[in-house]
Design an enzyme around this catalytic site. Structure first.
Site, PDB file in Angstrom:
ATOM      1  N   ILE A   1       0.825  -1.230   0.000  1.00  0.00           N
ATOM      2  CA  ILE A   1       0.000   0.000   0.000  1.00  0.00           C
ATOM      3  C   ILE A   1       0.854   1.274   0.000  1.00  0.00           C
ATOM      4  O   ILE A   1       0.343   2.366  -0.208  1.00  0.00           O
ATOM      5  CB  ILE A   1      -1.029   0.046   1.165  1.00  0.00           C
ATOM      6  CG1 ILE A   1      -0.344   0.110   2.537  1.00  0.00           C
ATOM      7  CG2 ILE A   1      -2.007  -1.112   1.086  1.00  0.00           C
ATOM      8  CD1 ILE A   1      -1.272   0.591   3.648  1.00  0.00           C
TER       9      ILE A   1
ATOM     10  N   TYR B   1       4.978   4.304  16.421  1.00  0.00           N
ATOM     11  CA  TYR B   1       3.805   3.612  15.860  1.00  0.00           C
ATOM     12  C   TYR B   1       2.553   4.482  15.999  1.00  0.00           C
ATOM     13  O   TYR B   1       1.830   4.719  15.022  1.00  0.00           O
ATOM     14  CB  TYR B   1       3.622   2.265  16.577  1.00  0.00           C
ATOM     15  CG  TYR B   1       2.305   1.575  16.307  1.00  0.00           C
ATOM     16  CD1 TYR B   1       2.061   0.949  15.097  1.00  0.00           C
ATOM     17  CD2 TYR B   1       1.293   1.538  17.282  1.00  0.00           C
ATOM     18  CE1 TYR B   1       0.839   0.303  14.858  1.00  0.00           C
ATOM     19  CE2 TYR B   1       0.091   0.902  17.060  1.00  0.00           C
ATOM     20  CZ  TYR B   1      -0.134   0.281  15.849  1.00  0.00           C
ATOM     21  OH  TYR B   1      -1.332  -0.345  15.618  1.00  0.00           O
TER      22      TYR B   1
END
Ligand SMILES: NC(=O)c1ccc[n+]([C@@H]2O[C@H](COP(=O)([O-])OP(=O)(O)OC[C@H]3O[C@@H](n4cnc5c(N)ncnc54)[C@H](OP(=O)(O)O)[C@@H]3O)[C@@H](O)[C@H]2O)c1
Length: 295
Positions: free
Chosen positions: A37, A125
């Site tokens: 992606i 993250y």
């Protein structure tokens, strides 16, 4: 109806595939090997080759500790990849459900985080996921971000699987007891996403903006572990004698985790009638599956 599922090989992706049939939804399942992606060209090729009614993005860089040093790779997937997926959905006029995380919050709160609460990630993250959320919502008016927490399911790796393994390896397991959150069975989250997609495509409701969906009730990692080990003991004869609570300071990790990350899930219930699932049901099911695999 049919949906395009990105990240189909992951923990959540596999549960989405397993449950879609119950909603009468066909799935074009696209895994990491078929499409990165982070690559606009690869995404374009996929979007041009399918005919679907909506998209779920379950693809992400999820190695929370590794992200602290692998920042570029995490950003490429969680920020840039998320943005590229939204761009494609916008160009094709497709509703998008994008999955995000409780780690976008700093964990300093003591009341459940509202969907419009202020994000302040403390880890790479969490930051890359928060940046991805912004690109998704800014890039496509037909996009929804669904934040979840503490996912576990049949297709891990996850905390539950680690606890089941340790139960047969150790007499004493130490688990952090001063971080509170909501474990979420990935099968419950899959149901929530499929129901949202079904209602959105049918025009019965419209998924737009930020939603929270996690399991109930809230728990510490230690309480989650006690439930898992209790179930292992009920069904088998593990080695473990004791599950000892410890503090975050006693279990340092490269990435900082929120101390408190309970999510307020009222918006998804108000708009879609979707209620939080009891994660203890997931523990019963997944522990039994894990023990069968061991035999
Ligand atoms: N796990 C949790 O506790 C948790 C908690 C809160 C929120 N979430 C969110 O929930 C979602 C699903 O998580 P999960 O537990 O199912 O994670 P997962 O098991 O790690 O699945 C993520 C999938 O994305 C794929 N992927 C990674 N980089 C990619 C790329 N560049 N292009 C395409 N696919 C790529 C991975 O493939 P490879 O394995 O081949 O890299 C994997 O199949 C994610 O958005 C995550 O941030 C997870």
């Amino acid at each position: 109806m049919k949906l395009l599922l990105l990240g189909s090989g992951g923990q959540l992706g596999q549960d989405l595939i397993a449950s879609a049939g119950r909603y009468g939804i066909g799935v074009e399942a696209v895994g990491h090997a078929q499409c990165d992606i982070g690559s606009k060209d690869q995404l374009c090729a996929v979007f041009d080759s399918v005919s679907v009614d909506g998209v779920i993005n379950a693809a992400a860089y999820t190695k929370v500790d590794q992200a602290e040093t692998d920042t570029e790779a995490a950003s490429r997937v969680n920020r840039d990849g998320a943005g590229l997926v939204a761009e494609q959905c916008s160009a094709k006029g497709l509703p998008l459900l994008h999955v995000s995380t409780d780690y976008v919050f700093d964990g300093e709160g003591s009341n459940p985080y509202a969907h419009d609460g202020i994000v302040c990630p403390r880890s790479v993250y969490g930051r890359t996921k928060a940046e991805g959320e912004q690109l998704v919502l800014g890039g496509h008016s037909g996009a929804a971000v669904i934040r979840t927490s503490w996912l576990f399911g049949e297709h891990g790796p996850n905390f539950l699987k680690t606890m089941v393994r340790l139960a047969f390896e150790r007499e004493i397991i130490q688990v952090v007891s001063d971080q509170l959150g909501c474990p979420t069975w990935s099968a419950h989250l899959a149901d929530a996403l499929l129901s949202m997609m079904q209602k959105t495509v049918a025009g019965e409701a419209s998924a737009q903006g930020i939603y929270h969906y996690c399991g109930a009730p809230q728990a510490s990692w230690h309480e989650f572990a006690l439930d898992i080990i209790g179930e292992v003991r009920r069904l088998s004869h593990p080695k473990v004698r004791e599950v000892v609570p410890i503090s975050t300071e006693e279990y340092p990790t490269p990435a900082e985790r929120p101390r408190y990350s309970v999510l307020d899930c009222s918006r998804i219930e108000d708009e879609f009638g979707i209620q939080q699932g009891d994660w203890r049901l997931g523990v019963k099911t997944v522990v039994a599956q894990e023990l069968r695999k061991r035999n």
